[in-house]
Design a protein around this motif. Structure first.
Motif, short mmCIF file in Angstrom:
data_model
loop_
_atom_site.label_atom_id
_atom_site.label_comp_id
_atom_site.label_asym_id
_atom_site.label_seq_id
_atom_site.Cartn_x
_atom_site.Cartn_y
_atom_site.Cartn_z
N ALA A 54 0.58 -1.10 0.19
CA ALA A 54 0.53 0.18 0.01
C ALA A 54 0.65 1.33 0.08
N ALA A 55 1.97 1.54 0.92
CA ALA A 55 2.71 2.21 0.90
C ALA A 55 3.62 2.69 -0.04
N THR A 56 4.03 1.50 -0.98
CA THR A 56 4.39 1.44 -2.35
C THR A 56 3.27 2.01 -3.60
N GLU A 57 2.00 2.35 -3.41
CA GLU A 57 1.04 2.32 -4.24
C GLU A 57 1.46 3.97 -3.95
N VAL A 146 9.92 4.05 -0.57
CA VAL A 146 9.13 3.68 1.31
C VAL A 146 10.28 3.03 2.27
N VAL A 147 10.10 4.18 3.14
CA VAL A 147 11.36 3.91 4.62
C VAL A 147 10.78 2.72 6.11
N GLY A 148 11.65 2.29 5.76
CA GLY A 148 11.12 1.36 7.73
C GLY A 148 12.18 2.22 8.78
N VAL A 149 11.23 1.93 9.92
CA VAL A 149 12.34 2.67 10.87
C VAL A 149 11.59 2.23 11.35
N ILE A 150 12.24 1.43 12.48
CA ILE A 150 12.63 0.60 13.86
C ILE A 150 13.42 1.44 14.84
N GLY A 171 8.97 13.14 0.31
CA GLY A 171 8.40 11.88 -0.84
C GLY A 171 8.22 11.22 -0.25
N ASN A 172 8.41 10.37 0.95
CA ASN A 172 8.64 8.93 1.26
C ASN A 172 6.93 8.48 2.19
N ALA A 173 6.83 7.33 1.63
CA ALA A 173 6.15 6.47 2.34
C ALA A 173 6.75 5.83 3.67
N VAL A 174 6.35 5.59 4.90
CA VAL A 174 6.75 5.50 6.06
C VAL A 174 5.56 4.28 6.49
N VAL A 175 6.86 2.70 6.34
CA VAL A 175 6.35 1.84 7.56
C VAL A 175 6.86 1.90 8.81
N LEU A 176 6.65 2.62 9.48
CA LEU A 176 7.23 2.52 11.49
C LEU A 176 6.65 0.94 12.31
N ARG A 222 10.64 -4.01 -0.97
CA ARG A 222 9.65 -2.85 -1.92
C ARG A 222 9.99 -1.21 -0.64
N ILE A 223 10.70 -2.08 1.01
CA ILE A 223 11.30 -0.70 1.31
C ILE A 223 13.02 -0.89 1.25
N GLY A 224 13.12 1.05 0.37
CA GLY A 224 13.87 0.75 0.16
C GLY A 224 15.51 1.56 1.29
#
Ligand code: NAD
Length: 485
Positions: A54-57, A146-150, A171-176, A222-224
């Protein structure tokens, strides 16, 4: 408007809209009382995959959204944190065990992170490069995607927002993935803030969970890039997995920061700074003063006053507003802290104050007659413990301070600033404060460590431009380039 009521995260995670999590749910426990404050969804690898898709989209449109719109969302987010600070504070005090001053600092820094990130959106996004050819040669910064944040439990709002805000602004999406012990302060707060700020759906996903969820973020193609804040031991695992998947990773790791007290200080002021550096937030801060390196001529007075200070500090439920220290986050952490203290005492350290606990409430502790091999000195304690060693010359102080695998923060107290700076030059750390203790944070300043403390400073100012964009080389020429064949 209230941000956190009703507590819509019960049994849910935020994935571009509140959804039921596949990993079930778990209690959110108040460390001061053991009470259940609510329940949080626990994500699993399937949730990560759906969020990443969904974030990629959503990111495609966001990357082409004007910088003015992106900046406006970030400004509104900063303002919402400020406007709702009272509500956020009362939740954060209970979920994280922080005293009021600490959570006030956290909302201040988090709102500043959003305002600074808003400014990033309008920064130049490239350079014109020299080239040996008849062409225009350009460097363009493009969002990673898409950036992953931990993030960890200890200062969850600051440590999540300092990556989420600049990543979104650029301009990124994030999965936190916040720590499962602090899913609201480290995640749901930001989900609600950005929802209210008008961030388009699908751009921010909050997936509380453990190591498996973190690993799923790192391995998802998909998370870069991954922005990880946590312990050095976990950071090594994150780095190894990221290397296998050729993934960019930013690592903000542990510390065991030194505070050097020279012979020319006002001891009372030095003790107050030292106590703050070691005991604020129960010592659960990456920059906590973990080693007090004190000139022998002032050491007896320093230890006596620091122990007096420690004995006088009230410890208890921070929701009362009457204490200087709250609880440690959980029993594992308390047992680890107590183990380091008792093994140091067994090895010959003198307990000048503390060394006791009730439940999760650990008394501020001062250890004297410490040697550098003792566990509470040699390791990151992550508890309210101040081990003191003595030195007789500036060379010895520099050698002691530099003798650590970590390199995060350094404080030097002296009435001669030049002497302090000269000393600091001999000690490798990412942060130096002359005439201050080791715990400091400003959204405009670079933040990060060297050696085992991470991959170097990157937060603050333009460092975030590098962290959350990829660089692309573009050339343009009027005619097709000629070739010999
Ligand atoms: P931790 O390393 O145990 O956990 C941090 C995060 O990583 C959590 O979200 C956790 O769930 C996740 N995680 C755990 N195992 C994982 C794995 N195998 N793969 C991916 N993710 C995984 O850290 P902690 O004990 O919760 O936090 C305290 C540590 O963080 C201390 O060492 C402290 O110094 C450090 N810290 C560093 C900074 C900094 O900016 N340098 C800031 C705050 C805290």
């Amino acid at each position: 408007m209230t941000l956190l009521e009703p507590r819509t995260w019960d049994g849910q995670v935020f994935s571009g809209g509140w959804v039921r999590s596949h990993g079930g749910d778990a209690p959110i426990v108040e460390p001061a009382t053991g009470k259940e404050l609510g329940r949080s969804g626990v994500a699993d690898a399937e949730d990560v995959a759906r969020a990443a898709a969904a974030a990629t989209e959503a990111q495609r449109d966001w990357a082409t959204t004007s910088f003015e719109e992106r900046a406006a969302v970030l400004r509104r987010a900063g303002s919402l944190i400020e406007q709702n600070a009272d509500e956020l504070h009362s939740w954060m005090i209970r979920e994280t065990g922080s005293i009021p001053g600490m959570v006030q600092f956290a909302t201040h820094v988090a709102s500043q992170e959003c305002y600074e990130a808003a400014g990033l959106a309008s920064r130049p996004i490239g350079d014109i490069l020299p080239t040996a050819q008849p062409r225009l040669s350009l460097l363009q910064r493009v969002p990673i995607g898409v950036v992953g944040v931990i993030s960890p439990f200890n200062a969850p709002l600051i440590l999540s927002s300092r990556s989420v805000a600049p990543a979104l602004a650029l301009g990124n999406a994030v999965v936190l993935k916040p720590d499962p012990r602090t899913p609201v302060s480290g995640g749901m707060v930001l989900a609600r803030v950005f929802e209210e700020a008008g961030l388009p759906a699908g751009l921010l996903h909050v997936l509380p969970g453990g190591a498996d969820v973190g690993a799923a973020l790192i391995t998802d193609p998909r998370i870069g890039a991954i922005s990880f804040t946590g312990s050095t031991a976990t950071g090594r695992k994150v780095a190894a997995l990221a290397a296998e998947h050729l993934k960019r990773v930013h690592l903000e790791l542990g510390g065991n920061s030194a505070l050097i007290i020279l012979d020319d200080v006002d001891v009372d002021r030095a003790v107050s700074a030292g106590a703050w550096g070691s005991f604020l937030h129960q010592g659960q801060i990456c920059m906590t003063t973990g080693r007090h390196i004190v000139h022998e001529s002032v050491a007896d007075a320093y230890v006596a006053a620091l122990a007096g200070h420690a004995d006088a500090l009230p410890v208890g439920d921070p929701a009362s507003g009457q204490v200087a220290l709250g609880p440690l986050i959980d029993e594992n952490q308390r047992d680890k802290v107590h183990g380091l203290v008792t093994s140091s005492v067994d090895a010959g350290a003198r307990l000048a104050a503390g060394g006791k606990y009730e439940g999760l409430f650990y008394r501020p502790t001062v250890l004297d007659e410490v040697s550098t091999a003792m566990p509470a000195y040699a390791n990151e304690v992550f508890g309210p413990v101040a081990p003191v060693v003595r030195f007789s010359s500036a060379e010895e102080a520099a050698r002691l301070a530099a003798d650590s695998s970590y390199g995060l923060s350094l404080g030097i107290l002296t009435s001669d600033v030049g002497r302090g700076l000269a000393l600091a030059e001999q000690i490798p750390t990412g942060i130096v404060h002359i005439n201050d203790q080791t715990v400091n944070d400003e959204a405009v300043a670079p933040f990060g460590g060297v050696l085992d403390s991470g991959t170097g400073a990157r937060f603050g100012g333009t460092a975030n431009l590098d962290a959350f964009t990829n660089q692309r080389w573009i050339t343009l020429r009027g005619d097709i380039a000629p070739y010999p064949f």
